[in-house]
Design a protein around this motif. Structure first.
Motif, PDB file in Angstrom:
ATOM      1  N   THR A   1       7.578  20.665  27.306  1.00  0.00           N
ATOM      2  CA  THR A   1       8.631  21.539  26.502  1.00  0.00           C
ATOM      3  C   THR A   1       7.815  22.498  25.494  1.00  0.00           C
TER       4      THR A   1
ATOM      5  N   VAL B   1      13.105  24.424  25.648  1.00  0.00           N
ATOM      6  CA  VAL B   1      13.870  23.270  25.215  1.00  0.00           C
ATOM      7  C   VAL B   1      15.025  23.522  24.093  1.00  0.00           C
TER       8      VAL B   1
ATOM      9  N   ASP C   1      16.982  17.806  29.053  1.00  0.00           N
ATOM     10  CA  ASP C   1      16.784  17.930  27.689  1.00  0.00           C
ATOM     11  C   ASP C   1      16.407  16.522  27.256  1.00  0.00           C
TER      12      ASP C   1
END
Length: 317
Positions: free
Chosen positions: A173, A223, A252
């Motif tokens: 991320t 993210v 996520d």
């Protein structure tokens, strides 16, 4: 799944641009790309170099697609062998020609999402009823985006090179703060209303691994955080383009939801998303000459009521 919060909960306090450009708006943040923004992009054409950013459809090495979608299939309808038949059409002068067709997911290649492509809580972009998607998108389809076109100052954010890696890893991320740091390291800060092009080179793994690429599928990418969404809103970002299949980290790591930024950015703010771009040639050139900004121009195919459409974007340096 039972432990994953509803998108309504995750985005309970997320900002919306609904109504900002009127109750009938269907292009969202692309409204930021005014004539002045087009001219700002033109001022970054300095060398006359043109880069096309679409990945090849029907690539002999394979076409990366979202799991569950199938790659495009091209079928030859007429070729020279067709004219061997006595029933072949006859044209004055002896003309022969070839013809073919394609069967493909409209989002199975480099493409733009319609603003009505993803939603939650029964409403798509601008508050339109999600029932308006039944049988085709009556509102917020890709057609208004295709008619407007996307032209402005583009900036390449080579996150893979910034992190000193050939490609980002599965599930890796980054945040808007990483994008800002990447741009500053490249010598060109992100400006308001820039079209952002993010390079991860993650799809190189598809070509290296084949079908094994889809095992434990979890792409790298941005993210979700409230701060990131607010940054996109404050910076008036019209369009996010990446070289991954879905722009953001698939799941996520903080809340377990799938693709929350599709909801926070596209559904709520009207940021247009485009995906599966081929940024490799552009990235090599930017690294060589240090120019990471350019005129970005793109227009997906005009397809009535479609959830997305293929596109071959241009970066002109």
């Amino acid at each position: 799944m039972a432990d994953v919060p509803a998108m309504t909960e995750v985005l309970a306090d997320a900002p919306k641009n609904w109504g900002k450009w009127g109750d009938d708006d269907e292009v969202g943040a692309l409204n930021y790309l005014t004539a002045d923004e087009v001219l700002r992009g033109v001022r970054h054409v300095r060398q006359g170099k043109v880069f096309t950013l679409q990945r090849l459809i029907g690539d002999p090495k394979g076409d990366p697609v979202w799991p569950g979608r199938s790659p495009a299939e091209r079928t030859m309808i007429l070729d020279e062998a067709s004219w061997d038949s006595p029933d072949a059409p006859q044209f004055p002068g002896g003309l022969h020609y070839a013809d073919d067709k394609i069967n493909a997911f409209l989002q199975g290649s480099t493409q733009y999402d319609a603003l009505g492509h993803v939603w939650y809580d029964g409403q798509i972009w601008n508050g339109y009823d999600a029932r308006s998607t039944v049988g085709g998108l009556d509102r917020a389809s890709v057609e208004p985006i295709a008619r407007k076109g996307v032209v402005g100052r583009g900036i390449l954010l080579d996150v893979a090179r910034f992190r000193g890696k050939p490609h980002l890893d599965k599930g890796e991320t980054f945040t808007h703060e990483d994008l800002v740091a990447c741009a500053e390291a490249q010598g060109t800060p992100i400006e308001k209303r820039d079209v952002l092009l993010i390079r991860t080179n993650f799809l190189q793994l598809f070509f290296d691994q084949g079908e094994a690429f889809y095992e434990g599928f979890n792409e790298p990418g941005l993210v979700y955080s409230p701060e990131l969404v607010r940054w996109f809103q404050d910076m008036e970002i019209p369009n996010l383009t990446t070289d991954t299949i879905a722009n953001e980290v698939t799941y996520d790591p903080n809340n377990g939801t799938a693709l929350p930024l599709h909801c926070a950015l596209m559904r709520n703010l009207g940021v247009t998303l485009s995906e599966i771009a081929d940024l490799e040639e552009l990235a090599e050139d930017c690294a060589a000459d240090g120019q990471y900004t350019f005129l970005y121009a793109a227009a997906p195919l005009k397809i009535h009521q479609a959830t997305g459409a293929p596109v071959n974007p241009l970066a002109v340096k």
